[in-house]
Design a protein around this motif. Structure first.
Motif, PDB file in Angstrom:
ATOM      1  N   GLY A 165      56.906  23.018  -0.979  1.00  0.00           N
ATOM      2  CA  GLY A 165      57.543  21.700  -1.011  1.00  0.00           C
ATOM      3  C   GLY A 165      58.658  21.740  -2.042  1.00  0.00           C
ATOM      4  O   GLY A 165      58.411  21.511  -3.224  1.00  0.00           O
ATOM      5  N   ALA A 166      59.864  22.057  -1.608  1.00  0.00           N
ATOM      6  CA  ALA A 166      60.990  22.205  -2.528  1.00  0.00           C
ATOM      7  C   ALA A 166      61.414  20.836  -3.055  1.00  0.00           C
ATOM      8  O   ALA A 166      61.626  19.898  -2.289  1.00  0.00           O
ATOM      9  CB  ALA A 166      62.159  22.881  -1.829  1.00  0.00           C
ATOM     10  N   ASN A 167      61.533  20.743  -4.374  1.00  0.00           N
ATOM     11  CA  ASN A 167      61.972  19.502  -4.996  1.00  0.00           C
ATOM     12  C   ASN A 167      62.378  19.803  -6.436  1.00  0.00           C
ATOM     13  O   ASN A 167      61.958  20.797  -7.015  1.00  0.00           O
ATOM     14  CB  ASN A 167      60.851  18.454  -4.977  1.00  0.00           C
ATOM     15  CG  ASN A 167      61.404  17.044  -5.066  1.00  0.00           C
ATOM     16  OD1 ASN A 167      62.602  16.830  -5.209  1.00  0.00           O
ATOM     17  ND2 ASN A 167      60.503  16.077  -4.982  1.00  0.00           N
ATOM     18  N   ASN A 182      70.488  18.993 -16.729  1.00  0.00           N
ATOM     19  CA  ASN A 182      69.316  19.902 -16.744  1.00  0.00           C
ATOM     20  C   ASN A 182      68.547  19.675 -15.440  1.00  0.00           C
ATOM     21  O   ASN A 182      68.179  18.555 -15.109  1.00  0.00           O
ATOM     22  CB  ASN A 182      68.420  19.621 -17.937  1.00  0.00           C
ATOM     23  CG  ASN A 182      69.056  20.041 -19.244  1.00  0.00           C
ATOM     24  OD1 ASN A 182      69.747  21.043 -19.307  1.00  0.00           O
ATOM     25  ND2 ASN A 182      68.834  19.249 -20.282  1.00  0.00           N
ATOM     26  N   PHE A 183      68.283  20.783 -14.729  1.00  0.00           N
ATOM     27  CA  PHE A 183      67.509  20.732 -13.474  1.00  0.00           C
ATOM     28  C   PHE A 183      66.092  21.206 -13.769  1.00  0.00           C
ATOM     29  O   PHE A 183      65.891  22.219 -14.438  1.00  0.00           O
ATOM     30  CB  PHE A 183      68.130  21.629 -12.412  1.00  0.00           C
ATOM     31  CG  PHE A 183      69.507  21.187 -11.984  1.00  0.00           C
ATOM     32  CD1 PHE A 183      69.641  20.280 -10.931  1.00  0.00           C
ATOM     33  CD2 PHE A 183      70.642  21.651 -12.630  1.00  0.00           C
ATOM     34  CE1 PHE A 183      70.893  19.870 -10.531  1.00  0.00           C
ATOM     35  CE2 PHE A 183      71.893  21.228 -12.225  1.00  0.00           C
ATOM     36  CZ  PHE A 183      72.032  20.348 -11.190  1.00  0.00           C
ATOM     37  N   THR A 184      65.114  20.463 -13.282  1.00  0.00           N
ATOM     38  CA  THR A 184      63.710  20.843 -13.444  1.00  0.00           C
ATOM     39  C   THR A 184      63.080  21.013 -12.054  1.00  0.00           C
ATOM     40  O   THR A 184      63.076  20.079 -11.248  1.00  0.00           O
ATOM     41  CB  THR A 184      62.922  19.761 -14.214  1.00  0.00           C
ATOM     42  OG1 THR A 184      63.559  19.546 -15.479  1.00  0.00           O
ATOM     43  CG2 THR A 184      61.480  20.186 -14.429  1.00  0.00           C
ATOM     44  N   ASN A 185      62.591  22.219 -11.802  1.00  0.00           N
ATOM     45  CA  ASN A 185      61.956  22.524 -10.533  1.00  0.00           C
ATOM     46  C   ASN A 185      60.586  21.849 -10.488  1.00  0.00           C
ATOM     47  O   ASN A 185      59.759  22.061 -11.363  1.00  0.00           O
ATOM     48  CB  ASN A 185      61.803  24.039 -10.398  1.00  0.00           C
ATOM     49  CG  ASN A 185      61.170  24.455  -9.080  1.00  0.00           C
ATOM     50  OD1 ASN A 185      60.851  23.624  -8.236  1.00  0.00           O
ATOM     51  ND2 ASN A 185      61.011  25.740  -8.922  1.00  0.00           N
ATOM     52  N   THR A 186      60.379  20.997  -9.476  1.00  0.00           N
ATOM     53  CA  THR A 186      59.078  20.354  -9.337  1.00  0.00           C
ATOM     54  C   THR A 186      58.404  20.799  -8.072  1.00  0.00           C
ATOM     55  O   THR A 186      57.425  20.247  -7.644  1.00  0.00           O
ATOM     56  CB  THR A 186      59.229  18.813  -9.334  1.00  0.00           C
ATOM     57  OG1 THR A 186      60.045  18.427  -8.232  1.00  0.00           O
ATOM     58  CG2 THR A 186      59.782  18.315 -10.635  1.00  0.00           C
TER      59      THR A 186
END
Length: 186
Positions: A165-167, A182-186
């Motif tokens: 589940g890419a988000n 800032n990108f945070t992989n969830t």
């Protein structure tokens, strides 16, 4: 005697109808013996071959006289052999696999795919779905049954991996340039 024909393991209760007997010697034809008046014995058959056992009873009277020897046959029907392979035993959802039945001695097949679905086809194709966020294992069961009701069962596991589940989240989504985000992989 009880039912003299059955599937392996076949349990027979013998009813001794000897008169004037005191001591009894049973030979079940499979290497086992007993001295009980009315023994119970379990007979084991072979895969793909009916097996006949010659059961012998010798009785002795109170005076030590040995009478007639009585012989009866017990038939254990052949067991089928359940076996299968599959084109895929693990993979990502949706996982479609072709089952290749290599059973022997069967009359009917009963497949249970472990997900609530079944089939009576010889070589079924099935699609497994995993809508969870972790690996899911399905117990695929094949039961082969002969015309006499003798059966064999094999169970193998199919593992289906979930879709990722890419988000991601952003520290900010707008602002004046240059904009540090800032990108945070969830």
């Amino acid at each position: 005697t009880g039912n003299l024909t059955g599937c392996s393991p076949h349990t027979v209760t013998f009813t001794n109808q000897t008169y004037n007997g005191k001591n009894y010697y049973w030979n079940f034809g499979d290497g086992a013996t007993d001295t009980a008046k009315n023994p119970v014995h379990v007979f084991y058959g072979r895969y793909l071959q009916d097996t006949v056992f010659n059961v012998k009873l010798v009785a002795q009277s109170l005076n030590g006289c040995t009478g007639d020897t009585f012989v009866r046959q017990v038939m254990v029907r052949s067991l089928p052999y359940a076996g299968f392979t599959a084109t895929a035993m693990s993979g990502c959802t949706p996982l479609t696999t072709q089952f290749l039945n290599n059973s022997q001695g069967l009359v009917t097949d009963e497949w249970n795919f472990g997900d609530g679905t079944t089939s009576t086809l010889v070589n079924p194709t099935h699609t497994f779905l995993n809508n969870t966020n972790k690996d899911t294992t399905f117990n695929v069961r094949l039961v082969t049954i002969t015309a006499y009701g003798c059966s064999d069962t094999i169970i193998k596991q199919v593992t289906v991996y979930p879709k990722p589940g890419a988000n991601f989240t952003l520290s900010t989504s707008s602002g004046c340039g240059p904009l540090n985000v800032n990108f945070t992989n969830t």
